[in-house]
Motif scaffolding. Sequence first.
Motif, PDB file in Angstrom:
ATOM      1  N   ALA A 113      51.743  -8.300  32.720  1.00  0.00           N
ATOM      2  CA  ALA A 113      53.021  -8.402  32.013  1.00  0.00           C
ATOM      3  C   ALA A 113      53.739  -9.699  32.346  1.00  0.00           C
ATOM      4  O   ALA A 113      54.365 -10.319  31.476  1.00  0.00           O
ATOM      5  CB  ALA A 113      53.908  -7.206  32.363  1.00  0.00           C
ATOM      6  N   ALA A 114      53.642 -10.137  33.601  1.00  0.00           N
ATOM      7  CA  ALA A 114      54.344 -11.340  34.053  1.00  0.00           C
ATOM      8  C   ALA A 114      53.527 -12.614  33.855  1.00  0.00           C
ATOM      9  O   ALA A 114      53.980 -13.696  34.222  1.00  0.00           O
ATOM     10  CB  ALA A 114      54.721 -11.196  35.520  1.00  0.00           C
ATOM     11  N   ARG A 115      52.309 -12.469  33.330  1.00  0.00           N
ATOM     12  CA  ARG A 115      51.410 -13.614  33.103  1.00  0.00           C
ATOM     13  C   ARG A 115      51.057 -14.304  34.419  1.00  0.00           C
ATOM     14  O   ARG A 115      51.131 -15.521  34.554  1.00  0.00           O
ATOM     15  CB  ARG A 115      52.041 -14.610  32.122  1.00  0.00           C
ATOM     16  N   ARG A 169      55.574   6.065  39.148  1.00  0.00           N
ATOM     17  CA  ARG A 169      54.871   4.987  38.476  1.00  0.00           C
ATOM     18  C   ARG A 169      55.855   4.130  37.669  1.00  0.00           C
ATOM     19  O   ARG A 169      56.847   4.644  37.131  1.00  0.00           O
ATOM     20  CB  ARG A 169      53.799   5.571  37.547  1.00  0.00           C
ATOM     21  N   VAL A 170      55.579   2.836  37.586  1.00  0.00           N
ATOM     22  CA  VAL A 170      56.425   1.922  36.821  1.00  0.00           C
ATOM     23  C   VAL A 170      56.405   2.332  35.345  1.00  0.00           C
ATOM     24  O   VAL A 170      55.341   2.552  34.757  1.00  0.00           O
ATOM     25  CB  VAL A 170      55.949   0.465  36.969  1.00  0.00           C
ATOM     26  N   GLU A 171      57.576   2.431  34.760  1.00  0.00           N
ATOM     27  CA  GLU A 171      57.695   2.827  33.362  1.00  0.00           C
ATOM     28  C   GLU A 171      57.091   1.770  32.433  1.00  0.00           C
ATOM     29  O   GLU A 171      57.254   0.561  32.683  1.00  0.00           O
ATOM     30  CB  GLU A 171      59.170   3.020  32.995  1.00  0.00           C
ATOM     31  N   PRO A 172      56.426   2.193  31.354  1.00  0.00           N
ATOM     32  CA  PRO A 172      55.916   1.221  30.372  1.00  0.00           C
ATOM     33  C   PRO A 172      57.017   0.320  29.826  1.00  0.00           C
ATOM     34  O   PRO A 172      56.790  -0.861  29.542  1.00  0.00           O
ATOM     35  CB  PRO A 172      55.319   2.114  29.274  1.00  0.00           C
ATOM     36  N   GLU A 173      58.240   0.874  29.685  1.00  0.00           N
ATOM     37  CA  GLU A 173      59.351   0.073  29.169  1.00  0.00           C
ATOM     38  C   GLU A 173      59.723  -1.057  30.128  1.00  0.00           C
ATOM     39  O   GLU A 173      60.165  -2.135  29.694  1.00  0.00           O
ATOM     40  CB  GLU A 173      60.575   0.975  28.933  1.00  0.00           C
ATOM     41  N   VAL A 174      59.553  -0.821  31.433  1.00  0.00           N
ATOM     42  CA  VAL A 174      59.838  -1.874  32.413  1.00  0.00           C
ATOM     43  C   VAL A 174      58.797  -2.983  32.301  1.00  0.00           C
ATOM     44  O   VAL A 174      59.124  -4.179  32.341  1.00  0.00           O
ATOM     45  CB  VAL A 174      59.864  -1.286  33.836  1.00  0.00           C
ATOM     46  N   LEU A 175      57.532  -2.600  32.143  1.00  0.00           N
ATOM     47  CA  LEU A 175      56.477  -3.605  31.968  1.00  0.00           C
ATOM     48  C   LEU A 175      56.698  -4.393  30.689  1.00  0.00           C
ATOM     49  O   LEU A 175      56.502  -5.618  30.656  1.00  0.00           O
ATOM     50  CB  LEU A 175      55.109  -2.918  31.941  1.00  0.00           C
ATOM     51  N   GLU A 198      58.395  -9.383  27.878  1.00  0.00           N
ATOM     52  CA  GLU A 198      59.315 -10.067  26.967  1.00  0.00           C
ATOM     53  C   GLU A 198      60.071 -11.171  27.697  1.00  0.00           C
ATOM     54  O   GLU A 198      60.233 -12.281  27.177  1.00  0.00           O
ATOM     55  CB  GLU A 198      60.293  -9.055  26.364  1.00  0.00           C
ATOM     56  N   LEU A 199      60.507 -10.883  28.913  1.00  0.00           N
ATOM     57  CA  LEU A 199      61.249 -11.885  29.684  1.00  0.00           C
ATOM     58  C   LEU A 199      60.355 -13.082  30.007  1.00  0.00           C
ATOM     59  O   LEU A 199      60.823 -14.231  30.022  1.00  0.00           O
ATOM     60  CB  LEU A 199      61.778 -11.250  30.966  1.00  0.00           C
ATOM     61  N   SER A 200      59.067 -12.830  30.242  1.00  0.00           N
ATOM     62  CA  SER A 200      58.149 -13.917  30.592  1.00  0.00           C
ATOM     63  C   SER A 200      57.908 -14.870  29.438  1.00  0.00           C
ATOM     64  O   SER A 200      57.437 -15.993  29.652  1.00  0.00           O
ATOM     65  CB  SER A 200      56.810 -13.344  31.077  1.00  0.00           C
ATOM     66  N   THR A 201      58.221 -14.444  28.216  1.00  0.00           N
ATOM     67  CA  THR A 201      58.085 -15.356  27.072  1.00  0.00           C
ATOM     68  C   THR A 201      59.255 -16.333  26.993  1.00  0.00           C
ATOM     69  O   THR A 201      59.161 -17.358  26.325  1.00  0.00           O
ATOM     70  CB  THR A 201      57.999 -14.576  25.742  1.00  0.00           C
ATOM     71  N   HIS A 202      60.342 -16.017  27.686  1.00  0.00           N
ATOM     72  CA  HIS A 202      61.542 -16.863  27.674  1.00  0.00           C
ATOM     73  C   HIS A 202      61.707 -17.657  28.968  1.00  0.00           C
ATOM     74  O   HIS A 202      62.337 -18.715  28.976  1.00  0.00           O
ATOM     75  CB  HIS A 202      62.799 -16.010  27.461  1.00  0.00           C
TER      76      HIS A 202
END
Length: 304
Positions: A290-292, A245-251, A256-260
């Motif tokens: 997460a990626a909006r 499963r995808v780690e919560p930290e990756v999400l 965070e990256l999607s805000t920039h």
Amino acid sequence: MQFEQLWRRFLLRRRVLVMTTTPATTRLPMPSGVGIGWRQEIAPLLAGMPDLRWVEVVAEGVMHGMPPALRRLRDDGVTVIPHGVRLGLGDAEGLDAHRIAHFADAARITGAPLVSEHIAFVRSGGVEAGHLLPLPRTREAVDVMVANVKRVQAELDVPIALEPIAAVFTWPEDELTEAQFVTEIVERTDAMLLLDIANVYANARNHGWDALEQARAMPLERLAYMHVAGGAENEGIYHDTHAHRVEPEVLALIAELSTHTQLPAAMLERDGNYPPASELLGELDAIADAARMPRVSTQVSVGV
């Protein structure tokens, strides 16, 4: 009578071959929103996702034709992106012409708007590693990558996106940071970037880097799409397994990256240990949130 049966069988096989290898007549749109890696094991689920816009498929698996289930998706307007794993763009001994030709054929057969491969080497001295291996981040390695990428581009009708890999070790000869190394390669080749955010997380975790800083330092203005995958730690080393499963930290890193940066597309890589359909759809929803991006799980029956 026996001859007639053999002849009919030959015609049927020829018809199937033509149907599965004929190049697509139109190219579909560039990837946008949330996609997933197409695998035969989850083909029934993907066929029942009306909001799915695009999938990625291992290029070596479609070089001689698409599986019928994948072709049906493409015919329904789902973009198919061939993703190479065996070209060896970082191989210092050069590339095999037949591999390049088959790679280009994969783009034509699928009608893809682009293709992708890795910044890595996979063979040396005639020995196949069976794995994607990291290049020393030197200017000499940049020159090798650039020459090999340009050779592939000469055979392609579409752009290529290059993916930095997860590396459990670095070379003592390194002259450049990861971001500097990747940026120089994509700028000199005019290639696009495939950013595997799970690889960024794995490298940061294994080498003590700041994951968000590493991601933001990449040439995101060339970003075509992102990979997202799960992993697991074994004996103190985090591995990008594509089977967890995808780690919560990756999400959180994606969010965070999607805000920039406006992220054009993101996809889930899953290559084994497939969970129930409801869990897989939940992961796609989590990536979308997460990626909006819009979710792709709406109107899907999870009873597949």
